[in-house]
Design an enzyme around this catalytic site. Structure first.
Site, PDB file in Angstrom:
ATOM      1  N   THR A   1      10.529  94.248  -5.259  1.00 48.77           N
ATOM      2  CA  THR A   1      11.700  94.839  -5.904  1.00 48.77           C
ATOM      3  C   THR A   1      12.964  94.035  -5.640  1.00 48.77           C
ATOM      4  OG1 THR A   1      12.095  96.313  -4.016  1.00 48.77           O
ATOM      5  CG2 THR A   1      10.721  97.154  -5.802  1.00 48.77           C
TER       6      THR A   1
ATOM      7  N   HIS B   1      -1.174 102.265  -2.309  1.00 50.20           N
ATOM      8  CA  HIS B   1      -1.160 102.867  -0.981  1.00 50.20           C
ATOM      9  C   HIS B   1      -1.488 104.368  -0.991  1.00 50.20           C
ATOM     10  CE1 HIS B   1       0.700  99.050  -0.806  1.00 50.20           C
ATOM     11  NE2 HIS B   1       1.939  99.435  -0.939  1.00 50.20           N
TER      12      HIS B   1
ATOM     13  N   ASP C   1      -0.211  93.761   2.250  1.00 47.96           N
ATOM     14  CA  ASP C   1       1.195  94.063   1.974  1.00 47.96           C
ATOM     15  C   ASP C   1       2.136  93.057   2.634  1.00 47.96           C
ATOM     16  OD1 ASP C   1       3.218  95.582   0.667  1.00 47.96           O
ATOM     17  OD2 ASP C   1       3.670  96.636   2.523  1.00 47.96           O
TER      18      ASP C   1
END
Length: 315
Positions: A83, A187, A267
């Site tokens: 993001t 997730h 991640d």
């Protein structure tokens, strides 16, 4: 020592840097294993961070990602647009192109994206788009815009990745189930693992998967979900210790009930963590606790990600 962020950017205060010396996992990954959820950040001097970002990370570029891949024993990885880069996918595309075919991407796009731009992303290795519904990370995007994007990527064979928090699933249910593509949930929908695995909150997510066979789940990020916290000894496990044990029942339930629709990823470099930074080697050692047989491990780490991201190789 904190890693610098280049290009005139200053890292957000409190942000932890990625683990500098990850252990070598005890668990031996099956040949062809895919890390199906990771990121690249900048470097900011080459790929500036988005003006509208909610945080500024430390730089974590393709060279560090490729080195981690090799250290942990993965053959391939799927890079998800962070993001902090907004809809500027240049860092993601550069990493995919530089991987020699060993990386695929999940991009962020806006309604204004052109067909030529979508085709260029596809040629670079992008196979999906991400819709983020975590309010602390992104600004609201109208659902009609997201549905339009999903309809435009469907002919390319792409899928939609959705990131949300468990308490928001009821209001998002109708939107997710109306999407015209495969949907991959990041997730496990961020369950509250202090609640029972058989409780109503996680039960709703399991119901979503049971009733909608086009919806998949990543069983990743125990370090974000755990209430018990990290392993007691930094960088290694004590005898008999299970890393992030309170997350295991949730992930294992999904893997065992939906073995053909699960993915796993590190991640890395673990965006926006402030309490502890996981050792990626110990995250790999989490895998056999949620996929306890070689058959389940192969589906989770090889068969499923290859079918979704490299179907031309998988078939």
């Amino acid at each position: 020592m904190s890693r610098p962020t280049t290009g005139g950017f200053t890292k957000t205060e409190g942000w932890l840097d990625w683990f500098e010396a990850p252990s070598r996992p005890r668990f031996v990954l099956p040949p062809g294993a895919v890390d199906a959820h990771c990121h690249v950040f900048g470097p900011g001097a080459e790929f500036p961070y988005a003006p509208e970002r909610k945080y500024t990370p430390c730089d974590a570029g393709k060279a560090e990602l490729f080195a981690l891949r090799d250290h942990l024993g993965f053959a391939r990885h799927v890079i998800v647009q962070a993001t902090c880069h907004g809809a500027d996918n240049r860092a993601l595309v550069d990493a995919c192109v530089s991987s020699g075919g060993r990386a695929r991407g999940v991009a962020t796009v806006r309604r204004s994206v052109t067909e030529a731009e979508l085709l260029a992303l596809h040629a670079a290795g992008v196979r999906g788009v991400r819709f983020n519904f975590v309010k602390r990370l992104v600004d609201f995007t109208p659902r009609d815009e997201l549905m339009e994007i999903a309809s435009r990527i469907a002919p390319l064979g792409w899928h939609v990745v959705v990131y949300f928090e468990a308490q928001d699933l009821p209001e998002l249910w109708d939107f997710f189930t109306a999407l015209p593509t495969t949907v991959v949930v990041d997730h496990m929908g961020r369950p509250d693992v202090s609640q029972p695995v058989d409780g109503p909150q996680f039960g709703l997510f399991l119901r979503l998967l049971r009733e909608h066979p086009t919806i998949w789940s990543k069983v990743s990020c125990p370090e974000r979900l755990s209430v018990g916290g990290p392993p007691a000894l930094p960088g290694r496990l004590a005898a008999g210790e299970v890393p992030y044990a309170d997350v295991v029942p949730f992930a294992r339930r999904i893997v065992e009930e939906f073995p053909d629709r699960v993915l796993w990823g590190t991640d890395w470099p673990h965006p926006n963590l402030k309490h502890h930074m996981p050792d990626d080697g110990l995250l790999v050692d989490f895998i056999p606790h949620i996929a306890p047989t070689p058959q389940l491990q192969r589906k989770l780490l090889v068969d499923n990600p290859m079918r979704l991201y490299w179907p031309e190789v998988a078939c």
